[in-house]
Design a protein around this motif. Structure first.
Motif, mmCIF file in Angstrom:
data_model
loop_
_atom_site.group_PDB
_atom_site.id
_atom_site.type_symbol
_atom_site.label_atom_id
_atom_site.label_comp_id
_atom_site.label_asym_id
_atom_site.label_seq_id
_atom_site.Cartn_x
_atom_site.Cartn_y
_atom_site.Cartn_z
ATOM 1 N N ILE A 1 17.794 -5.429 -10.998
ATOM 2 C CA ILE A 1 18.332 -4.856 -9.829
ATOM 3 C C ILE A 1 19.410 -5.734 -9.057
ATOM 4 N N ASN A 2 18.861 -6.924 -8.742
ATOM 5 C CA ASN A 2 19.796 -8.056 -8.153
ATOM 6 C C ASN A 2 20.707 -8.557 -8.800
ATOM 7 N N SER A 3 21.001 -8.353 -10.125
ATOM 8 C CA SER A 3 22.037 -8.696 -11.048
ATOM 9 C C SER A 3 23.174 -7.641 -11.074
ATOM 10 N N LYS A 4 22.835 -6.529 -10.437
ATOM 11 C CA LYS A 4 23.987 -5.640 -10.490
ATOM 12 C C LYS A 4 24.738 -5.697 -9.340
ATOM 13 N N ASP A 5 26.017 -5.222 -9.594
ATOM 14 C CA ASP A 5 26.931 -5.286 -8.526
ATOM 15 C C ASP A 5 26.575 -4.696 -7.295
ATOM 16 N N ASN A 6 26.023 -3.708 -7.519
ATOM 17 C CA ASN A 6 25.706 -2.769 -6.387
ATOM 18 C C ASN A 6 24.083 -2.599 -6.564
ATOM 19 N N ASP A 7 23.270 -3.377 -5.980
ATOM 20 C CA ASP A 7 21.938 -3.453 -6.125
ATOM 21 C C ASP A 7 21.177 -2.090 -5.379
ATOM 22 N N GLY A 8 22.057 -1.343 -4.472
ATOM 23 C CA GLY A 8 21.570 -0.071 -3.896
ATOM 24 C C GLY A 8 21.524 1.142 -4.920
ATOM 25 N N ASP A 9 21.980 0.686 -6.029
ATOM 26 C CA ASP A 9 22.180 1.902 -7.039
ATOM 27 C C ASP A 9 20.575 2.313 -7.426
ATOM 28 N N PHE A 10 19.739 1.486 -7.495
ATOM 29 C CA PHE A 10 18.316 1.420 -7.887
ATOM 30 C C PHE A 10 17.438 1.477 -7.021
ATOM 31 N N VAL A 11 16.137 2.005 -7.247
ATOM 32 C CA VAL A 11 14.904 1.930 -6.235
ATOM 33 C C VAL A 11 13.662 1.746 -6.952
ATOM 34 N N ILE A 12 13.031 0.911 -6.508
ATOM 35 C CA ILE A 12 11.545 0.733 -7.000
ATOM 36 C C ILE A 12 10.373 1.686 -6.092
ATOM 37 N N LEU A 13 9.746 2.839 -6.723
ATOM 38 C CA LEU A 13 8.819 3.453 -6.170
ATOM 39 C C LEU A 13 7.882 2.876 -5.438
ATOM 40 N N ASN A 14 7.376 3.297 -4.431
ATOM 41 C CA ASN A 14 6.252 2.490 -3.694
ATOM 42 C C ASN A 14 4.936 2.375 -4.479
ATOM 43 N N ASP A 15 4.741 3.297 -5.360
ATOM 44 C CA ASP A 15 3.509 3.584 -6.159
ATOM 45 C C ASP A 15 3.590 2.727 -7.299
ATOM 46 N N ASN A 16 2.595 1.638 -7.416
ATOM 47 C CA ASN A 16 2.325 0.796 -8.641
ATOM 48 C C ASN A 16 1.861 1.607 -9.748
ATOM 49 N N ILE A 17 2.042 1.333 -11.104
ATOM 50 C CA ILE A 17 1.368 1.858 -12.144
ATOM 51 C C ILE A 17 0.035 1.034 -12.357
ATOM 52 N N SER A 18 0.116 -0.244 -12.263
ATOM 53 C CA SER A 18 -1.129 -1.079 -12.571
ATOM 54 C C SER A 18 -0.574 -2.507 -12.000
ATOM 55 N N SER A 19 -1.751 -3.385 -11.999
ATOM 56 C CA SER A 19 -1.608 -4.753 -11.776
ATOM 57 C C SER A 19 -2.460 -5.582 -12.842
ATOM 58 N N GLU A 20 -1.923 -6.956 -13.123
ATOM 59 C CA GLU A 20 -2.559 -7.829 -13.953
ATOM 60 C C GLU A 20 -2.167 -9.022 -13.885
ATOM 61 N N GLN A 21 -2.722 -9.982 -14.342
ATOM 62 C CA GLN A 21 -2.503 -11.441 -14.135
ATOM 63 C C GLN A 21 -1.890 -12.010 -15.430
ATOM 64 N N TYR A 22 -0.812 -12.892 -15.074
ATOM 65 C CA TYR A 22 -0.309 -13.845 -16.095
ATOM 66 C C TYR A 22 -0.946 -15.052 -16.060
ATOM 67 N N ALA A 23 -1.028 -15.679 -17.423
ATOM 68 C CA ALA A 23 -1.461 -17.021 -17.722
ATOM 69 C C ALA A 23 -0.985 -17.495 -18.957
ATOM 70 N N ILE A 24 -1.162 -18.720 -19.221
ATOM 71 C CA ILE A 24 -0.677 -19.487 -20.248
ATOM 72 C C ILE A 24 -1.710 -19.287 -21.379
ATOM 73 N N GLY A 25 -1.300 -18.966 -22.554
ATOM 74 C CA GLY A 25 -2.066 -18.709 -23.934
ATOM 75 C C GLY A 25 -2.141 -19.832 -24.913
ATOM 76 N N PHE A 26 -3.175 -20.444 -25.056
ATOM 77 C CA PHE A 26 -3.139 -21.539 -26.048
ATOM 78 C C PHE A 26 -3.933 -21.020 -27.363
ATOM 79 N N LYS A 27 -3.833 -21.588 -28.560
ATOM 80 C CA LYS A 27 -4.596 -21.131 -29.621
ATOM 81 C C LYS A 27 -6.227 -21.290 -29.036
ATOM 82 N N ASN A 28 -6.923 -20.273 -29.754
ATOM 83 C CA ASN A 28 -8.496 -20.384 -29.313
ATOM 84 C C ASN A 28 -8.952 -21.569 -29.796
ATOM 85 N N GLY A 29 -9.772 -22.315 -28.959
ATOM 86 C CA GLY A 29 -10.551 -23.535 -29.162
ATOM 87 C C GLY A 29 -9.470 -24.781 -28.591
ATOM 88 N N ASN A 30 -8.486 -24.579 -28.319
ATOM 89 C CA ASN A 30 -7.713 -25.649 -28.074
ATOM 90 C C ASN A 30 -7.753 -26.124 -26.521
#
Length: 273
Positions: A205-234
């Protein structure tokens, strides 16, 4: 004559060896690849997943996750190799040793036993983006609408999992190659909404010339956590990276890196110990 033949044969062997080494090192395949060692960290990432990892206007690979990875390497006197990968082939890349970790807005939820994980560092949300004035103000308004999302994305996983009942109300749920395509489709009217990670939504949205053209709905679909994935056992590499990340959180370096991406809801979603 026999001596000349012998010399020619030796030259052919030498050339073959040079070509073999060059091919192995990636000289001829368009990507510079470095043989892994204990002073090199090869990070596998999706090159079209801003603001976590992407190619900027100068052709350089940048992003929040890559910036953090660079600081981790600097503190350990490692060389960082930013290795763009086919996201569908991420497991084979990791298991073959072509990369040392997957670090690019990588969801750990539901994959806890498939990798050796760092601690989660980012609380990610999946949201819906629509055009301003579309009349779509809530998730219930998506009934009968054409919704796009990126293949193998967290938003797709949510809509095929816990939020399948919601997805079943859509007119169509379409998978596209990347979110750049999805936002072009939304802008042109080829789709009605996009299911996307909130950080990516803010970036697009912020990369667009007019960021007001788009809207993020207030309701989320879901949430999750990001982490770094290494090979099992490393665990050895994971522990070293995690120890460095802990230092960076404690001394404020993570916040300083996040400040570079203040328009993309990075800092507010960091998970602090």
């Amino acid at each position: 004559m026999d001596k000349k033949i012998g010399i020619i044969a030796c030259i052919i062997v030498i050339i073959a060896l040079i070509v073999g080494v060059a091919a192995y090192s990636g000289v001829f395949d368009g990507e510079s690849k470095v043989v892994n060692d204990d002073k090199t960290l090869v990070v596998g990432f999706d090159a079209e997943f801003p603001p976590y990892g992407y190619k900027d206007d100068n052709g350089e690979y940048v992003g929040f996750d890559l910036d953090v990875a660079q600081e981790v390497c600097d503190r350990n006197n490692w060389t960082l190799v930013k290795q763009p990968i086919d996201w569908d082939a991420k497991d084979s890349e990791l298991n073959s040793g072509s990369i040392d970790c997957i670090w690019n807005g990588f969801t750990m939820n539901g994959r806890e036993d498939q990798y050796t994980w760092s601690d989660p560092y980012f609380d990610n949300k999946q949201v819906i983006v629509v055009k301003n004035g579309s009349g779509i103000d809530s998730l219930s308004d998506l009934k009968g609408k054409n919704v796009e999302t990126q293949k193998d994305s967290s938003a797709l996983a949510a809509l095929q999992g816990d939020q399948k009942a919601l997805a079943d109300t859509f007119g169509n749920l379409v998978e596209v190659a990347d979110y750049n395509t999805a936002f072009m489709d939304l802008e042109s009217g080829a789709c009605d909404a996009i299911a996307v990670d909130i950080g990516v939504a803010h970036y697009q949205i912020n990369s667009k010339d007019n960021d007001g053209d788009f809207v993020i709905l207030n309701d989320n679909i879901s949430s999750e956590q990001y982490a770094i994935g290494f090979k099992n056992g490393n665990t050895e590499l994971r522990d070293q990276v995690q120890s460095t990340l802990d230092e960076m959180f404690k001394d404020g370096t993570i916040d300083k890196i996040a400040d570079k991406y203040s328009d993309y809801d990075i800092k507010d979603s960091l998970i602090r110990k």
